[in-house]
Design a protein around this motif. Structure first.
Motif, PDB file in Angstrom:
ATOM      1  N   GLY A 206       0.204  -1.393  -0.058  1.00 40.27           N
ATOM      2  CA  GLY A 206       0.182   0.204   0.019  1.00 40.27           C
ATOM      3  C   GLY A 206       0.639   1.494   0.136  1.00 40.27           C
ATOM      4  N   PHE A 207       2.002   1.389  -0.614  1.00 34.91           N
ATOM      5  CA  PHE A 207       2.806   2.305  -0.357  1.00 34.91           C
ATOM      6  C   PHE A 207       3.202   2.964  -1.918  1.00 34.91           C
ATOM      7  CE2 PHE A 207       6.002   0.224   2.028  1.00 34.91           C
ATOM      8  CZ  PHE A 207       5.623   0.592   3.151  1.00 34.91           C
ATOM      9  N   MET A 208       1.577   2.964  -2.422  1.00 36.54           N
ATOM     10  CA  MET A 208       1.886   3.861  -3.768  1.00 36.54           C
ATOM     11  C   MET A 208       1.110   5.463  -3.402  1.00 36.54           C
ATOM     12  SD  MET A 208       2.601   2.513  -6.324  1.00 36.54           S
ATOM     13  CE  MET A 208       2.811   4.113  -6.884  1.00 36.54           C
ATOM     14  N   PRO A 209      -0.087   5.229  -2.674  1.00 38.65           N
ATOM     15  CA  PRO A 209      -0.092   7.329  -2.256  1.00 38.65           C
ATOM     16  C   PRO A 209       1.780   8.179  -2.453  1.00 38.65           C
ATOM     17  CG  PRO A 209      -1.404   6.100  -0.458  1.00 38.65           C
ATOM     18  CD  PRO A 209      -0.622   4.855  -2.071  1.00 38.65           C
ATOM     19  N   GLN A 210       2.265   7.287  -0.710  1.00 39.34           N
ATOM     20  CA  GLN A 210       3.725   7.649  -0.660  1.00 39.34           C
ATOM     21  C   GLN A 210       4.753   8.012  -2.361  1.00 39.34           C
ATOM     22  OE1 GLN A 210       2.234   5.004   1.448  1.00 39.34           O
ATOM     23  NE2 GLN A 210       2.647   6.060   3.419  1.00 39.34           N
ATOM     24  N   ILE A 211       4.422   6.910  -2.969  1.00 36.87           N
ATOM     25  CA  ILE A 211       5.565   7.288  -4.265  1.00 36.87           C
ATOM     26  C   ILE A 211       4.723   7.425  -5.451  1.00 36.87           C
ATOM     27  CG2 ILE A 211       6.708   6.083  -6.318  1.00 36.87           C
ATOM     28  CD1 ILE A 211       5.404   3.342  -4.061  1.00 36.87           C
ATOM     29  N   ARG A 212       3.596   8.548  -4.797  1.00 35.32           N
ATOM     30  CA  ARG A 212       3.120   9.058  -6.299  1.00 35.32           C
ATOM     31  C   ARG A 212       3.459  10.689  -5.494  1.00 35.32           C
ATOM     32  NH1 ARG A 212      -1.012   5.894  -7.716  1.00 35.32           N
ATOM     33  NH2 ARG A 212      -0.502   5.506  -9.446  1.00 35.32           N
ATOM     34  N   ASN A 213       3.328  10.847  -3.997  1.00 36.07           N
ATOM     35  CA  ASN A 213       3.813  11.834  -3.530  1.00 36.07           C
ATOM     36  C   ASN A 213       5.349  12.330  -3.861  1.00 36.07           C
ATOM     37  OD1 ASN A 213       1.245  12.977  -2.313  1.00 36.07           O
ATOM     38  ND2 ASN A 213       1.664  11.920  -0.390  1.00 36.07           N
ATOM     39  N   LEU A 214       5.940  12.127  -4.113  1.00 32.18           N
ATOM     40  CA  LEU A 214       7.359  11.562  -3.884  1.00 32.18           C
ATOM     41  C   LEU A 214       8.002  12.106  -5.273  1.00 32.18           C
ATOM     42  CD1 LEU A 214      10.445  11.121  -3.212  1.00 32.18           C
ATOM     43  CD2 LEU A 214      10.274   8.936  -4.581  1.00 32.18           C
ATOM     44  N   LEU A 215       6.399  11.371  -6.417  1.00 38.43           N
ATOM     45  CA  LEU A 215       6.960  11.537  -7.726  1.00 38.43           C
ATOM     46  C   LEU A 215       6.771  13.141  -8.510  1.00 38.43           C
ATOM     47  CD1 LEU A 215       5.986   8.342  -9.528  1.00 38.43           C
ATOM     48  CD2 LEU A 215       7.987   9.218  -8.813  1.00 38.43           C
ATOM     49  N   GLU A 216       6.026  14.051  -7.702  1.00 37.40           N
ATOM     50  CA  GLU A 216       5.476  15.139  -7.710  1.00 37.40           C
ATOM     51  C   GLU A 216       6.678  16.366  -7.538  1.00 37.40           C
ATOM     52  OE1 GLU A 216       1.615  16.373  -7.602  1.00 37.40           O
ATOM     53  OE2 GLU A 216       1.579  14.485  -8.996  1.00 37.40           O
ATOM     54  N   ILE A 217       7.668  15.502  -6.288  1.00 42.47           N
ATOM     55  CA  ILE A 217       8.363  16.874  -5.477  1.00 42.47           C
ATOM     56  C   ILE A 217      10.074  16.477  -6.336  1.00 42.47           C
ATOM     57  CG2 ILE A 217       6.710  17.467  -3.646  1.00 42.47           C
ATOM     58  CD1 ILE A 217       8.139  15.326  -2.225  1.00 42.47           C
ATOM     59  N   ILE A 218      10.186  15.398  -6.544  1.00 36.62           N
ATOM     60  CA  ILE A 218      11.400  15.575  -7.104  1.00 36.62           C
ATOM     61  C   ILE A 218      11.881  16.016  -8.609  1.00 36.62           C
ATOM     62  CG2 ILE A 218      11.984  13.464  -5.968  1.00 36.62           C
ATOM     63  CD1 ILE A 218      11.749  11.827  -7.192  1.00 36.62           C
ATOM     64  N   PRO A 219      13.127  16.278  -8.477  1.00 39.97           N
ATOM     65  CA  PRO A 219      13.406  16.385 -10.498  1.00 39.97           C
ATOM     66  C   PRO A 219      12.594  15.207 -11.604  1.00 39.97           C
ATOM     67  CG  PRO A 219      15.224  16.697  -9.463  1.00 39.97           C
ATOM     68  CD  PRO A 219      14.057  15.938  -7.867  1.00 39.97           C
ATOM     69  N   LYS A 220      11.920  16.149 -12.721  1.00 38.77           N
ATOM     70  CA  LYS A 220      11.250  15.369 -13.668  1.00 38.77           C
ATOM     71  C   LYS A 220      12.355  15.005 -14.933  1.00 38.77           C
ATOM     72  CE  LYS A 220       7.114  16.179 -13.311  1.00 38.77           C
ATOM     73  NZ  LYS A 220       7.455  16.181 -11.744  1.00 38.77           N
ATOM     74  N   LYS A 221      13.651  15.128 -14.742  1.00 39.55           N
ATOM     75  CA  LYS A 221      14.923  14.749 -15.579  1.00 39.55           C
ATOM     76  C   LYS A 221      15.437  13.462 -14.057  1.00 39.55           C
ATOM     77  CE  LYS A 221      18.070  16.625 -19.170  1.00 39.55           C
ATOM     78  NZ  LYS A 221      19.319  15.131 -18.672  1.00 39.55           N
ATOM     79  N   ARG A 222      15.581  12.960 -14.748  1.00 39.60           N
ATOM     80  CA  ARG A 222      16.061  11.689 -13.323  1.00 39.60           C
ATOM     81  C   ARG A 222      15.971  10.167 -14.402  1.00 39.60           C
ATOM     82  NH1 ARG A 222      11.113  11.729 -11.410  1.00 39.60           N
ATOM     83  NH2 ARG A 222      10.116   9.694 -12.069  1.00 39.60           N
TER      84      ARG A 222
END
Ligand code: AMP
Length: 440
Positions: free
Chosen positions: A161-177
């Motif tokens: 059930g970690f998907m919400p945290q992962i989605r949150n994370l993807l919002e805040i880290i640099p897109k280019k990676r």
């Protein structure tokens, strides 16, 4: 790419690999390392034990090179604290000739020290998703310099059930990676996640997913106690024409050592080797090489060291005890039946292990056939202490399933083992219980 030199790693990495005793890259390493080093996103299907950690970590180390700034440039997400710690240990080994700094953060442990470590400055961060976001929202972690993101055991991460945290994370880290996703299985939801998370990923796969039922025959012997287990093992190993290349798994190092001592006395020192985590790397490599290349028919091993080891033509895997980490069962029996060879996995189960084997049967979605022990097996009565330990364990299992369970053990404190010998193999626990009676 069958040699680590082919990857053009720097000297520091090559020395660390040498110290670890890795001789050739594993399948997933051969496939993943060149692609990751070329900067591709990766979608890797690989289980623990395939060498996947080094497969993504070595390219990360080449990319991060040396200590720089204070914010992490690579982030590895893992579903459990155990896996996170394991990854941290791998990084410690692999970076020992560099000045790269890393830390591991996970829940259930004092956050204060983890924050202190982050403040000191790190290059690589290993984290479980919940704790990561917790520290991030406390504004103790800056992720703007992230260049690489790895999701390890992504399938488990989703199951937990970690998907919400992962989605949150993807919002805040640099897109280019650069992104890498590793998963043991490839269900529909993982494919969906990979589409969301990866850009033009390259697919790499260690070996076909563990389909235990198809390639490996499995049986269970219900064996009442430790001494009888050894006696049964000894009996089986005597049939050298059938048991040509056998790995015997034990849960603990002590048990591995004891079994080794006993069996080498019985079948000869020149026929058996032992490996476990207390043996140094050279001793382990020698034992493995002997088992692989020489005429050594028996290897006694614990789970930890047996991972990632690929020996073809293993005729039998014998589980002297049932692994309590259930996926270990799949790893253990996956050592036999390789590359289309016939293999048989035999598991010895005592009364207190029935619970665990039933859990495993649920995971592998099959009932493993029970077989009668060979008539020649010498049956020993269960020692008092062993019986008590088993009863306590059964109590614990009951409580786990039903927290309101009061426990039967204390009522049975006075139970002693009957002096009479067990006459028949353990067919069911009822019969087994008949061998005990109350102290007068
Ligand atoms: P992993 O699948 O990453 O958990 O790795 C499983 C085990 O294999 C770990 O104990 C690693 O240290 C070991 N390992 C990784 N790569 C190699 C290699 N190329 N040769 C031998 N052992 C390896």
């Amino acid at each position: 790419m069958t040699n680590f030199l082919d990857f053009k790693f720097n000297k520091q990495i090559l020395s660390a690999i040498e110290d670890l005793g890795y001789q050739t890259p594993t399948e997933i390493q051969q496939k993943a390392i060149p692609l990751a080093m070329a900067g591709h996103d990766l979608f890797g299907i690989a289980q623990t034990g395939t060498g996947k950690t080094a497969a993504y970590m070595l390219p990360i180390l080449m990319k991060t090179k040396f200590a720089q700034g204070v914010n992490p440039r690579a982030l590895i997400l893992a579903p459990t604290r155990e896996l996170a710690i394991q990854i941290g240990e791998a990084i410690t080994e692999l970076t020992k000739y560099t000045d790269l700094r890393h830390t591991v953060i996970y829940g259930g442990s004092a956050i204060k020290f983890q924050i202190e470590d982050i403040r000191k400055g790190i290059d690589i961060l290993v984290a479980t998703p919940g704790r990561l976001m917790d520290i991030y929202f406390r504004e103790e972690l800056i992720l703007k310099d992230l260049k690489t993101l790895v999701l390890d055991e992504a399938d488990r991460m989703m199951d937990m059930g970690f998907m919400p945290q992962i989605r949150n994370l993807l919002e805040i880290i640099p897109k280019k990676r650069q992104n890498m996703l590793f998963s043991a299985t490839m269900p529909e939801r993982i494919i969906k996640l990979s589409e969301e998370f990866l850009e033009f990923p390259m697919h790499v796969e260690a070996s076909p997913q563990a389909t235990t039922a198809q390639t490996i025959a499995q049986i269970i012997y219900e064996v009442p106690n430790a001494r009888t287990k050894i006696s049964l093992l000894e009996h089986l190993l005597q049939d050298e024409a059938v048991f040509t290349k056998v790995i015997v798994f034990t849960r603990t190092k002590t048990s591995a050592n004891n079994v080794f001592k006993y069996i080498s006395r019985k079948i000869g020192e020149d026929k058996v080797r032992v490996i476990h985590a207390n043996k140094d790397q050279n001793a382990r490599i020698n034992a493995m090489d002997a088992f692989r290349n020489e005429n050594i028919p028996v290897l006694i091993a614990t789970d930890v060291v047996a991972r990632g080891i690929d020996v073809s033509m293993v005729s039998h895997v014998i589980n002297l005890d049932v692994p309590v980490i259930y996926e270990e069962y799949v790893h253990r029996i996956g050592r036999t039946g390789r590359a289309g060879n016939a293999g048989l996995a035999i598991t010895f189960v005592n009364e207190a292990e029935v619970y665990h084997i039933q859990k495993i049967e649920k995971i592998i979605k099959m009932t493993i056939p029970r077989q009668k022990m060979p008539a020649e097996t010498i049956l020993f009565e269960t020692e008092f202490e062993e019986k008590q330990t088993m009863l306590m364990e059964i109590d614990r299992q009951h409580k786990k399933e039903d927290p309101t369970f009061q426990g039967a053990f204390h009522e049975k404190k006075n139970v002693i083992v009957a002096k009479k010998r067990i006459k028949a193999p353990l067919k069911n626990s009822k019969k087994f219980k008949q061998t005990t009676k109350r102290k007068k």
